[in-house]
Design a protein around this motif. Sequence first.
Motif, PDB file in Angstrom:
ATOM      1  N   THR A 135      65.873  -0.178  79.870  1.00  0.00           N
ATOM      2  CA  THR A 135      65.535  -0.066  78.449  1.00  0.00           C
ATOM      3  C   THR A 135      66.569   0.720  77.660  1.00  0.00           C
ATOM      4  O   THR A 135      66.567   0.675  76.429  1.00  0.00           O
ATOM      5  CB  THR A 135      64.192   0.653  78.298  1.00  0.00           C
ATOM      6  OG1 THR A 135      64.270   1.917  78.981  1.00  0.00           O
ATOM      7  CG2 THR A 135      63.056  -0.166  78.897  1.00  0.00           C
TER       8      THR A 135
ATOM      9  N   ARG B 289      71.014  -0.751  69.263  1.00  0.00           N
ATOM     10  CA  ARG B 289      71.045  -1.774  70.305  1.00  0.00           C
ATOM     11  C   ARG B 289      72.053  -2.844  69.848  1.00  0.00           C
ATOM     12  O   ARG B 289      71.701  -3.801  69.165  1.00  0.00           O
ATOM     13  CB  ARG B 289      69.649  -2.379  70.506  1.00  0.00           C
ATOM     14  CG  ARG B 289      69.561  -3.343  71.694  1.00  0.00           C
ATOM     15  CD  ARG B 289      68.180  -3.968  71.771  1.00  0.00           C
ATOM     16  NE  ARG B 289      68.097  -4.950  72.836  1.00  0.00           N
ATOM     17  CZ  ARG B 289      67.217  -5.950  72.865  1.00  0.00           C
ATOM     18  NH1 ARG B 289      66.339  -6.094  71.870  1.00  0.00           N
ATOM     19  NH2 ARG B 289      67.201  -6.811  73.865  1.00  0.00           N
TER      20      ARG B 289
ATOM     21  N   GLN C 172      67.009  -7.519  77.442  1.00  0.00           N
ATOM     22  CA  GLN C 172      67.485  -6.255  77.998  1.00  0.00           C
ATOM     23  C   GLN C 172      67.174  -6.129  79.492  1.00  0.00           C
ATOM     24  O   GLN C 172      67.782  -5.320  80.180  1.00  0.00           O
ATOM     25  CB  GLN C 172      66.862  -5.085  77.256  1.00  0.00           C
ATOM     26  CG  GLN C 172      65.343  -4.956  77.444  1.00  0.00           C
ATOM     27  CD  GLN C 172      64.725  -3.927  76.546  1.00  0.00           C
ATOM     28  OE1 GLN C 172      65.042  -2.748  76.648  1.00  0.00           O
ATOM     29  NE2 GLN C 172      63.854  -4.359  75.644  1.00  0.00           N
TER      30      GLN C 172
ATOM     31  N   THR D  34      71.502  -8.030  75.238  1.00  0.00           N
ATOM     32  CA  THR D  34      71.521  -7.660  76.653  1.00  0.00           C
ATOM     33  C   THR D  34      71.574  -6.151  76.870  1.00  0.00           C
ATOM     34  O   THR D  34      71.507  -5.696  78.003  1.00  0.00           O
ATOM     35  CB  THR D  34      72.724  -8.316  77.351  1.00  0.00           C
ATOM     36  OG1 THR D  34      73.913  -8.020  76.621  1.00  0.00           O
ATOM     37  CG2 THR D  34      72.543  -9.831  77.427  1.00  0.00           C
ATOM     38  N   ASP D  35      71.699  -5.379  75.794  1.00  0.00           N
ATOM     39  CA  ASP D  35      71.727  -3.921  75.896  1.00  0.00           C
ATOM     40  C   ASP D  35      70.319  -3.352  75.801  1.00  0.00           C
ATOM     41  O   ASP D  35      69.426  -3.959  75.195  1.00  0.00           O
ATOM     42  CB  ASP D  35      72.560  -3.307  74.768  1.00  0.00           C
ATOM     43  CG  ASP D  35      74.024  -3.678  74.836  1.00  0.00           C
ATOM     44  OD1 ASP D  35      74.521  -3.914  75.959  1.00  0.00           O
ATOM     45  OD2 ASP D  35      74.672  -3.737  73.771  1.00  0.00           O
ATOM     46  N   GLY D  36      70.154  -2.164  76.374  1.00  0.00           N
ATOM     47  CA  GLY D  36      68.965  -1.388  76.102  1.00  0.00           C
ATOM     48  C   GLY D  36      69.108  -0.702  74.753  1.00  0.00           C
ATOM     49  O   GLY D  36      70.135  -0.850  74.071  1.00  0.00           O
ATOM     50  N   THR D  37      68.104   0.052  74.362  1.00  0.00           N
ATOM     51  CA  THR D  37      68.115   0.744  73.073  1.00  0.00           C
ATOM     52  C   THR D  37      68.336   2.229  73.301  1.00  0.00           C
ATOM     53  O   THR D  37      67.592   2.859  74.056  1.00  0.00           O
ATOM     54  CB  THR D  37      66.785   0.531  72.330  1.00  0.00           C
ATOM     55  OG1 THR D  37      66.527  -0.866  72.220  1.00  0.00           O
ATOM     56  CG2 THR D  37      66.840   1.135  70.940  1.00  0.00           C
TER      57      THR D  37
END
Length: 329
Positions: free
Chosen positions: A192, A297, A125, A301-304
């Motif tokens: 994040t 998520r 992330q 590569t994504d935040g939550t």
Amino acid sequence: MRHKARMRRTALTTAVLAASLSGSLTAGCAHSDGDDNRAPQHTATPAAPPAPGPQVAASGSPLVVKIDNVPAARPQNGLDAADVVYAEQVEGGLSRLLAVYATRLPETVGPVRSARESDLELLRQFHRPTLAFSGAHRKLLPQIGKAPLRAQSADQDPSAYFRATGKAAPHNLYLHPAKLLTSAPGRAALTTGYRYGPAPSGGTPTAARTLRYPAARFTFTWSAERHRWLVAMDGTSTAMADGARVEPATVVVQHVRIRDSSYRDVLGNPTPYTETVGSGKAEVLRDGRSFDASWSRPRATDGTSFTTAGGRRMNFAEGQVWVVFAPAP
């Protein structure tokens, strides 16, 4: 003839010395198959060699440190300065911490311990974070070397680490963050997915919340006076070596799937893998209240993102965030 005999003896001696030296180097670089209670024998991670001296932190590139959390490792250093602290289950039902530093760098952090496979998924992330760790399972090292991060183990940059007195190895390895980064990268590094702002309506008044692993326990007690959650681990209040308390403004209980990885420690215990990509239930503690929430998520590569039971984005309180990965029911 005597000259030829001397030449043969010289060649034989050279070959023996070369073989001996090769064997010595191989033995010196051997790494245990798992994380045990002995002083680590590090193997350099197969990544690009670090540039000499600390590097300037690019915007969006935080420092992440794997921190020991067994009783013999406490009191720790530098946890109070982290922007985010992740608590995860490791072998034998124990816990370990992963601390993220973006807005400030403490003088020292530690004790530093070894990385785990699921750390690589969690760290995707962030934009090329600097990962400080003591070592890793020998089969995991190539994965760390290929991951989109700047791996800085104690082998790769020994000048950044030191052994402290008063604790036995391996619970005495500490990091000087300024040896790895010249400055804190700033809040932009905290990709994040968290959103900060006023608390939603509702929630349940909560004085304390305890989370348990098979061999570890976290308790978060609300202090109305300090307007923070006071952390206790295994029944003991958490304070740093310099006396500073660890007081997150927000605590997240994130229910995730925890499964066995393909790795085992030296005792044969499977290393847990914490799955942080996907979705599930969560509980967010802030302002002395508990809020039911869901987390999502979609990609590594994504935040939550967190949403309330009513489907709105869940705001966190300004300040440190602790995320405890709890087994999904």
